[in-house]
Design an enzyme around this catalytic site. Structure first.
Site, mmCIF file in Angstrom:
data_model
loop_
_atom_site.group_PDB
_atom_site.id
_atom_site.type_symbol
_atom_site.label_atom_id
_atom_site.label_comp_id
_atom_site.label_asym_id
_atom_site.label_seq_id
_atom_site.Cartn_x
_atom_site.Cartn_y
_atom_site.Cartn_z
ATOM 1 N N ARG A 255 0.826 -1.209 0.000
ATOM 2 C CA ARG A 255 0.000 0.000 0.000
ATOM 3 C C ARG A 255 0.860 1.258 0.000
ATOM 4 N NH1 ARG A 255 -4.376 -1.589 4.658
ATOM 5 N NH2 ARG A 255 -5.987 -2.498 3.328
ATOM 6 N N VAL A 377 -8.864 -2.703 -4.900
ATOM 7 C CA VAL A 377 -7.930 -3.749 -4.471
ATOM 8 C C VAL A 377 -7.212 -3.389 -3.175
ATOM 9 C CG1 VAL A 377 -7.574 -4.520 -6.840
ATOM 10 C CG2 VAL A 377 -6.039 -2.800 -5.864
ATOM 11 N N GLU A 378 -6.620 -4.397 -2.555
ATOM 12 C CA GLU A 378 -5.869 -4.279 -1.303
ATOM 13 C C GLU A 378 -6.674 -3.554 -0.230
ATOM 14 O OE1 GLU A 378 -1.762 -3.359 -1.277
ATOM 15 O OE2 GLU A 378 -1.346 -4.341 -3.174
ATOM 16 N N GLY A 379 -7.939 -3.910 -0.112
ATOM 17 C CA GLY A 379 -8.831 -3.289 0.866
ATOM 18 C C GLY A 379 -9.667 -2.217 0.212
#
Length: 695
Positions: A255, A377-379
């Site tokens: 992130r 994506v990624e949360g």
């Protein structure tokens, strides 16, 4: 960047961008070309962060971020293809947690592209709630290579897995159970991460998915009763049950680097190209960039891009210092992707029809089309804002809350009392600071010598008030604050905007406070402070204890609301700056793929016309003067050039330069057209897979 990193950025990265035909890859082939794939493998793009002793580049997080940013500015699909092996995946997990044997076996092949990794985490019914993955593994004895072996029998069903269709090495997250106690006394061991070859017996690499018409590889990974040796756990059996910790720590790194790099790529490319297009494109006999409505959008692009790059730089600095910045990375992921969405929307608005017709000439359409991918994506961003930013940040950043929690949990009353007493003093100190700074409007706060010293003072003022407001909210609501997601989100917004404002001041200071950047830095900090103020006000309006809310509001805004959004005058200065070849524009252009001498490239075509437009500015002034004097008629520039030639009003050199510009301008405003036959020939059969185990 180091000399080696800069050379890679200037040479290999530039060459890769030159090789990519994004329209052909996304529209026709649905894949990057074999030549591009091989180049990325041969030149080490999949091993940017792997240590040199394993054959990787060993680059810094800043270099990793900057390289991904440049590639993503040419092709979102290529940017994702480069970033995933260097982000959350087998390589990252092996490097930090693998055994020496695993590192020596896999990392050299990953660094050289001989192995392509993917990591399978998300399941059909476990997306944002990744900890609830239903995939499970049972510790048992089984046969491997003809021998009785302690291992794990796995059943899993994963989707949204980037690089899965081409992966040769599959990372897998699953819940591990040991009903026979072959590893120890514990039966439910917890989330565990393991590695397996893609062609291991029982592993099924499924069908491809097409994420918003992008061509990066994405698909499914499934398996039922797949037996693997226990040593295939990343880090060996000693790391059984530590998968969630590993994932959270590595996710913060991804992130911090990958998604912020892609968001900043969108911003920097939109900055360079939209400013250029707004100068070249004319309506009502003037560049569209001179209209106030367009100036407003241009200023947002310029100011938000400055924040994007400042936040990117500060956040990757933490990674380069060995910090795993879970909160800062969540701030970067959520706010940078949202700012990037605003930037590309503004760029599309200014380009108008030129931006919405897809084809080889369109350089922003795919970036606009792919924007929700980064948001999701990624949360997912809704989850990140409402549950993670403040919920995670309060525990991580508070000087006493964590101590109180663990002391109470472990029954250590003396430690709890000490932490609680210190917490009370901290609360009183912040109350005094908030009251005093509110009374004095923060003007007595010490600040470094800077042209923007007043903004240092105001960030400090709001930080003290944020600390007080957070503490009051935690003390009054307790655990209920986590369920009050919108209140938590607003506190997270305040924290985020103060972080981003700080990153802007740091970037401006790091550059030596250049005069040409001041308007961007001021716009950025004003934007952040104003939005922090809005978040504070919305929090106070909705806080359930009305008396406390009134007290806190009075402390925060003692003399009224002090922060205004950037004013029209500042917008005008930024917009006009973006219509010229300034140092700020050159800095952002260097971070993206902007060929300066290639009018056949979609981006290079606009850059070519932009440079010619700046060169012919004095000549165009003569043309307008001739029109005003009635010497030539109003109308298209092409006709006016002919009239000027007949009158002999311009020199041969001026006429030739004007004709070159007119041709370049005409090429810029053209859009792609397709015959019916060409579209029919490109049709691909689309199959909807219907299976009971696919949600």
């Amino acid at each position: 960047m180091s000399e080696e990193e800069q050379a890679f950025f200037d040479n290999e990265t530039e060459e890769l961008c030159q090789m990519i035909d994004d329209w052909k890859a996304t529209h026709e082939d649905k894949d990057l070309s074999p030549e591009v794939w091989q180049f990325m493998k041969d030149k080490g793009f999949f091993g940017l962060v792997i240590d040199k002793k394993y054959g990787g580049k060993g680059f810094s997080a800043y270099a990793h971020s900057t390289i991904v940013m440049k590639v993503a500015s040419k092709s979102s699909s290529a940017g994702v293809t480069v970033m995933v092996p260097n982000s959350l995946g087998p390589g990252e997990l092996l490097y930090h947690y693998g055994t020496d044997e695993q590192k020596n076996k896999f990392l050299p092949d990953l660094a050289k592209g001989r192995q392509i990794p993917c990591f399978a985490l998300t399941a059909p019914e476990a997306g944002s709630d990744a900890a609830s993955i239903p995939d499970k593994g049972i510790v048992c004895m089984g046969q491997y290579q003809g021998q009785e072996t302690l291992g794990i029998r796995l059943t899993f069903n994963k989707r949204y897995i980037t690089l899965a269709p081409v992966a040769t090495l599959v990372g897998l997250a699953f819940h591990l159970y040991d009903p026979e106690h072959l590893l120890g006394e514990q039966e439910a061991i917890g989330i565990t991460c393991a590695l397996m070859p893609h062609d291991h017996l029982g592993v099924e690499i499924g069908n491809r998915a097409i994420p918003l018409d992008m061509c990066f590889m994405n698909g499914t990974v499934r398996g039922e009763d797949v037996f693997i040796p226990i040593d295939w756990i990343i880090g060996g059996r000693a790391r059984a049950g530590q998968g969630w910790k590993m994932l959270v720590e590595c996710l913060s790194i991804g992130r911090s680097i990958s998604l912020p790099a892609c968001a900043t790529a969108t911003g920097a490319l939109s900055f360079a190209m939209t400013g250029a297009y707004a100068l070249v494109r004319e309506q009502f006999n003037t560049s569209i960039g001179n209209f106030e409505g367009v100036e407003e959008a241009l200023a947002r692009i310029g100011g938000l891009t400055y924040i994007l790059d400042a936040c990117r730089r500060l956040t990757v600095t933490a990674v380069d210092h060995g910090i795993k910045p879970s909160v800062a990375s969540a701030i970067a992921k959520y706010h940078m992707t949202e700012m990037s969405r605003q930037v590309i929307n503004d760029a599309m608005d200014i380009h108008g029809g030129r931006g919405i017709l897809l084809g080889p000439r369109n350089y922003i359409g795919r970036a606009y089309q792919s924007m929700p991918i980064g948001i999701t994506v990624e949360g997912a961003n809704i989850l990140t804002r409402n549950l993670i930013l403040f919920g995670q940040g309060a525990m991580c950043a508070h000087p006493y809350l964590r101590k109180e929690f663990y002391a109470a949990r472990d029954g250590k009353l003396a430690e709890f009392d000490q932490a609680l007493f210190s917490h009370g003093g901290y609360l009183f100190k912040n109350f005094c600071h908030s009251f005093w700074h509110g009374m004095t409007a923060g003007k007595l706060i010490s600040a470094p010598e800077s042209r923007l010293a007043k903004y240092y003072q105001q960030i400090s003022r709001m930080s003290a008030t944020f600390a007080l407001t957070s503490d009051v909210a935690l003390l009054y609501l307790g655990g209920a604050l986590k369920r009050k997601e919108r209140l938590s989100a607003r506190l997270g917004d305040v924290m985020s905007y103060l972080y981003m404002a700080s990153s802007v001041l740091k970037r401006y200071a790091d550059e030596g406070e250049p005069k040409e950047e001041r308007i961007y830095a001021e716009w950025a900090v004003q934007h952040c402070l104003h939005n922090a103020q809005v978040a504070f006000e919305e929090f106070y309006q909705n806080f359930p204890q009305r008396f406390l809310a009134r007290v806190l509001r009075r402390l925060t805004f003692f003399w009224g609301k002090p922060y205004k959004a950037p004013q029209d005058r500042l917008d005008h200065k930024i917009a006009q700056d973006m219509l010229n070849d300034t140092e700020v524009r050159r800095r952002f252009s260097k971070l993206t793929y902007v060929p300066h001498n290639d009018p056949e490239d979609p981006v290079g075509r606009v850059e070519h016309a932009f440079n010619l437009r700046l060169e012919v500015t004095p000549i165009l002034a003569k043309v307008k003067k001739a029109v005003k004097a009635g010497e030539i008629a109003k109308g298209a520039l092409k006709g006016q050039i002919e009239q000027l030639r007949q009158r002999g009003s311009l020199s041969v050199q001026e006429l030739q330069l004007l004709q070159r510009y007119e041709q370049a301008r005409w090429e810029v405003i053209q859009v792609d057209e397709f015959s019916k036959e060409s579209l029919q020939n490109n049709k691909k059969d689309a199959t909807i897979i219907k299976r009971s185990d696919v949600a």
